[in-house]
Design a protein around this motif. Structure first.
Motif, mmCIF file in Angstrom:
data_model
loop_
_atom_site.group_PDB
_atom_site.id
_atom_site.type_symbol
_atom_site.label_atom_id
_atom_site.label_comp_id
_atom_site.label_asym_id
_atom_site.label_seq_id
_atom_site.Cartn_x
_atom_site.Cartn_y
_atom_site.Cartn_z
ATOM 1 N N LEU A 8 0.911 -1.208 -0.044
ATOM 2 C CA LEU A 8 0.175 0.219 -0.059
ATOM 3 C C LEU A 8 1.056 1.296 0.028
ATOM 4 C CD1 LEU A 8 -2.603 -1.097 2.372
ATOM 5 C CD2 LEU A 8 -3.118 -0.679 0.162
ATOM 6 N N PRO A 9 0.247 2.480 -0.299
ATOM 7 C CA PRO A 9 1.210 3.626 -0.374
ATOM 8 C C PRO A 9 2.139 3.913 0.733
ATOM 9 C CG PRO A 9 -1.236 3.868 -1.513
ATOM 10 C CD PRO A 9 -1.105 2.766 -0.842
ATOM 11 N N GLY A 10 3.349 4.048 0.680
ATOM 12 C CA GLY A 10 4.118 4.218 1.654
ATOM 13 C C GLY A 10 4.107 3.420 3.055
ATOM 14 N N GLU A 11 3.797 2.168 2.468
ATOM 15 C CA GLU A 11 3.921 1.079 3.584
ATOM 16 C C GLU A 11 5.069 0.576 4.026
ATOM 17 O OE1 GLU A 11 1.618 -3.145 4.623
ATOM 18 O OE2 GLU A 11 1.703 -2.438 2.529
ATOM 19 N N ASP A 12 5.491 0.212 5.098
ATOM 20 C CA ASP A 12 6.836 0.068 5.437
ATOM 21 C C ASP A 12 6.798 -1.738 4.970
ATOM 22 O OD1 ASP A 12 9.122 0.199 7.698
ATOM 23 O OD2 ASP A 12 8.596 -2.000 7.681
ATOM 24 N N ALA A 13 8.028 -2.136 4.409
ATOM 25 C CA ALA A 13 8.226 -3.253 3.957
ATOM 26 C C ALA A 13 8.213 -4.349 4.948
ATOM 27 C CB ALA A 13 9.710 -3.374 2.948
ATOM 28 N N THR A 14 8.832 -4.421 5.757
ATOM 29 C CA THR A 14 8.727 -5.501 6.866
ATOM 30 C C THR A 14 7.458 -5.599 7.618
ATOM 31 O OG1 THR A 14 9.734 -3.991 8.501
ATOM 32 C CG2 THR A 14 11.509 -5.450 7.294
ATOM 33 N N ALA A 15 6.594 -4.472 7.810
ATOM 34 C CA ALA A 15 5.479 -4.437 8.551
ATOM 35 C C ALA A 15 4.290 -5.324 7.512
ATOM 36 C CB ALA A 15 5.027 -2.995 8.975
ATOM 37 N N PHE A 16 4.612 -5.133 6.205
ATOM 38 C CA PHE A 16 3.693 -5.794 5.146
ATOM 39 C C PHE A 16 3.740 -7.461 5.523
ATOM 40 C CE2 PHE A 16 4.436 -8.922 1.566
ATOM 41 C CZ PHE A 16 2.876 -8.500 0.926
ATOM 42 N N ILE A 17 4.678 -7.710 6.074
ATOM 43 C CA ILE A 17 4.500 -9.356 6.432
ATOM 44 C C ILE A 17 3.488 -9.568 7.269
ATOM 45 C CG2 ILE A 17 5.685 -11.385 7.633
ATOM 46 C CD1 ILE A 17 8.252 -9.772 6.845
ATOM 47 N N PHE A 18 3.111 -8.605 8.251
ATOM 48 C CA PHE A 18 2.022 -8.898 9.375
ATOM 49 C C PHE A 18 0.966 -8.431 8.876
ATOM 50 C CE2 PHE A 18 6.134 -8.758 11.259
ATOM 51 C CZ PHE A 18 6.052 -9.980 12.274
ATOM 52 N N ARG A 19 0.551 -7.558 7.889
ATOM 53 C CA ARG A 19 -0.626 -7.211 7.152
ATOM 54 C C ARG A 19 -1.057 -8.514 6.332
ATOM 55 N NH1 ARG A 19 -2.493 -5.147 2.715
ATOM 56 N NH2 ARG A 19 -0.414 -4.715 1.808
ATOM 57 N N LEU A 20 -0.225 -8.974 5.642
ATOM 58 C CA LEU A 20 -0.325 -10.038 4.864
ATOM 59 C C LEU A 20 -0.891 -11.188 5.583
ATOM 60 C CD1 LEU A 20 -0.154 -11.523 2.160
ATOM 61 C CD2 LEU A 20 2.012 -11.907 2.623
ATOM 62 N N PRO A 51 17.999 -7.410 6.050
ATOM 63 C CA PRO A 51 17.963 -8.545 5.021
ATOM 64 C C PRO A 51 16.487 -8.961 4.655
ATOM 65 C CG PRO A 51 18.667 -9.510 6.939
ATOM 66 C CD PRO A 51 18.533 -8.270 7.371
ATOM 67 N N THR A 52 15.479 -9.076 5.751
ATOM 68 C CA THR A 52 14.243 -9.196 5.535
ATOM 69 C C THR A 52 13.640 -8.291 4.469
ATOM 70 O OG1 THR A 52 14.074 -10.289 7.594
ATOM 71 C CG2 THR A 52 11.918 -9.609 6.545
ATOM 72 N N GLU A 53 13.807 -6.932 4.778
ATOM 73 C CA GLU A 53 13.278 -5.771 4.046
ATOM 74 C C GLU A 53 13.371 -6.129 2.454
ATOM 75 O OE1 GLU A 53 14.941 -1.564 3.040
ATOM 76 O OE2 GLU A 53 13.895 -1.694 5.068
ATOM 77 N N ASP A 63 10.656 -1.597 -9.863
ATOM 78 C CA ASP A 63 12.080 -1.139 -9.831
ATOM 79 C C ASP A 63 12.282 -1.264 -8.294
ATOM 80 O OD1 ASP A 63 14.312 0.260 -10.935
ATOM 81 O OD2 ASP A 63 13.871 1.780 -9.295
ATOM 82 N N ILE A 64 13.509 -1.843 -8.110
ATOM 83 C CA ILE A 64 13.787 -2.230 -6.689
ATOM 84 C C ILE A 64 14.475 -0.717 -6.081
ATOM 85 C CG2 ILE A 64 16.252 -2.591 -7.179
ATOM 86 C CD1 ILE A 64 14.156 -4.244 -4.395
ATOM 87 N N ASP A 65 14.783 0.048 -6.873
ATOM 88 C CA ASP A 65 15.506 1.365 -6.382
ATOM 89 C C ASP A 65 14.205 2.294 -5.838
ATOM 90 O OD1 ASP A 65 17.652 3.135 -5.935
ATOM 91 O OD2 ASP A 65 16.818 4.541 -7.271
ATOM 92 N N GLU A 66 12.878 2.169 -6.758
ATOM 93 C CA GLU A 66 11.707 3.005 -6.276
ATOM 94 C C GLU A 66 11.209 2.371 -5.024
ATOM 95 O OE1 GLU A 66 7.601 3.816 -8.322
ATOM 96 O OE2 GLU A 66 9.018 3.271 -9.656
ATOM 97 N N LEU A 67 11.210 1.067 -4.912
ATOM 98 C CA LEU A 67 10.584 0.202 -3.855
ATOM 99 C C LEU A 67 11.353 0.598 -2.484
ATOM 100 C CD1 LEU A 67 10.005 -3.309 -5.109
ATOM 101 C CD2 LEU A 67 8.228 -1.459 -4.597
ATOM 102 N N GLN A 68 12.674 0.794 -2.591
ATOM 103 C CA GLN A 68 13.393 1.232 -1.531
ATOM 104 C C GLN A 68 13.174 2.456 -1.009
ATOM 105 O OE1 GLN A 68 17.452 0.209 -2.805
ATOM 106 N NE2 GLN A 68 17.302 -2.024 -2.103
#
Length: 316
Positions: A8-20, A51-53, A63-68
């Motif tokens: 989702l917009p601006g979502e933290d990549a590691t916190a995504f695990i728990f929303r999923l 490394p999880t992120e 694009d990985i750069d944009e995701l980061q």
């Protein structure tokens, strides 16, 4: 499951695990890790070397750069590494390995729980059907929600509960899961100097600073007055000590306590172990420890106030 695997917009990549995990039919968080092919590692909010992120972001066909820049924390570290360390990290990544560095003063920083903006959570629930943790709110050196100018919540004022893990509190709620008290919005009261720190912290997270790590070092050397002095020269250490004294004195004790531990107050000066150990002015050799991102944010905020003509705060 594929229909749920999106950020989702601006979502933290590691916190995504728990929303999923919250939305999926999988019964255990371990099943989510297995689905995403992740190792079970402790997830620390705002970890700029996770490394999880990186493993999570590789699941998305973008694009990985944009995701980061929009969901991760690694870009902050780009401004803190020496040229040798940057090459080393890239070399390791190219062969599928992960290089983790120990930062200067790494034991002198405060660890924050997962943080959120209550107004963001309410709006996200209305727009997306679920609230979620934002990347920007987890960045060390960020003290308020830029969108709503509200204080970031770190837990419950009523019972003292804090979300140090997302296993139960896997997305922001309107009530405390421990005592059921309602979370309350509070307007942000961030001092101007900490607003500078926050601006630099976010600019680094987005990869938006126009200065490279080499250029940042040169600016610090120029300000300190050691740009043409050898490190072994006696004047070098006198100037460096005076710089550390001015840097710590620029911020109040309360402002320093937002991010640092190990602060000693004497009659002559504030001593902040983590700031003194971060050599903003030196790109040493292979054995050097990299800067810590939040320390650099404080350093840049100070430098910007002392060298306004340099336009340090300009972002790309």
């Amino acid at each position: 499951m594929k229909n749920l695997t999106y950020l989702l917009p601006g979502e933290d990549a590691t916190a995504f695990i728990f929303r999923l995990f919250k939305l999926s039919p999988l019964g255990k968080i371990e099943d989510v890790y297995e689905y995403l092919n992740l190792k079970r590692l402790k997830l620390v909010p705002g970890d700029f070397q996770s490394p999880t992120e990186q493993a999570v972001l590789r699941h998305f066909a973008q694009d990985i750069d944009e995701l980061q820049a929009n969901h991760g924390h690694w870009k902050r570290f780009d401004y803190c590494l020496t040229s040798h360390q940057t090459r080393e990290r890239v070399s390791e990544a190219n062969i599928g390995k992960f290089k983790r560095f120990t930062c200067n003063g790494s034991n002198g920083f405060l660890n924050k729980p997962w943080r959120w903006c209550n107004r963001c959570a309410i709006e996200d629930e209305e727009h997306f059907g679920i609230s979620y943790f934002k990347r920007d709110h987890q960045v060390q050196g960020v003290f308020s929600c830029n969108k709503h100018d509200t204080e970031l919540l770190e837990g419950c004022d009523n019972c003292g509960w804090q979300p140090t893990t997302l296993r139960i509190f896997n997305h922001p709620l309107r009530h405390c899961p421990s005592c059921a008290a309602s979370f309350v919005d509070r307007p942000a009261c961030v001092p101007e100097k900490l607003k500078q720190v926050q601006d630099f912290s976010l600019a680094m997270a987005y990869g938006a600073l126009t200065l490279s790590s080499r250029e940042i070092i040169e600016l610090f050397k120029q300000y300190i007055g050691i740009d043409e002095i050898e490190e072994g020269d006696g004047d070098y250490f006198v100037l460096v000590r005076e710089f550390h004294r001015r840097l710590a004195a620029y911020f109040s004790i309360e402002e320093l306590q937002q991010c640092f531990s190990g602060i000693n107050v004497t009659r002559a000066e504030n001593r902040v172990r983590a700031l003194r150990s971060n050599k903003f002015f030196s790109e040493a050799g292979q054995s050097a420890l990299p800067l810590a991102p939040v320390a650099l944010s404080y350093g840049l905020a100070f430098l910007d106030s002392q060298m306004p003509d340099q336009n340090i705060a300009k972002a790309a």
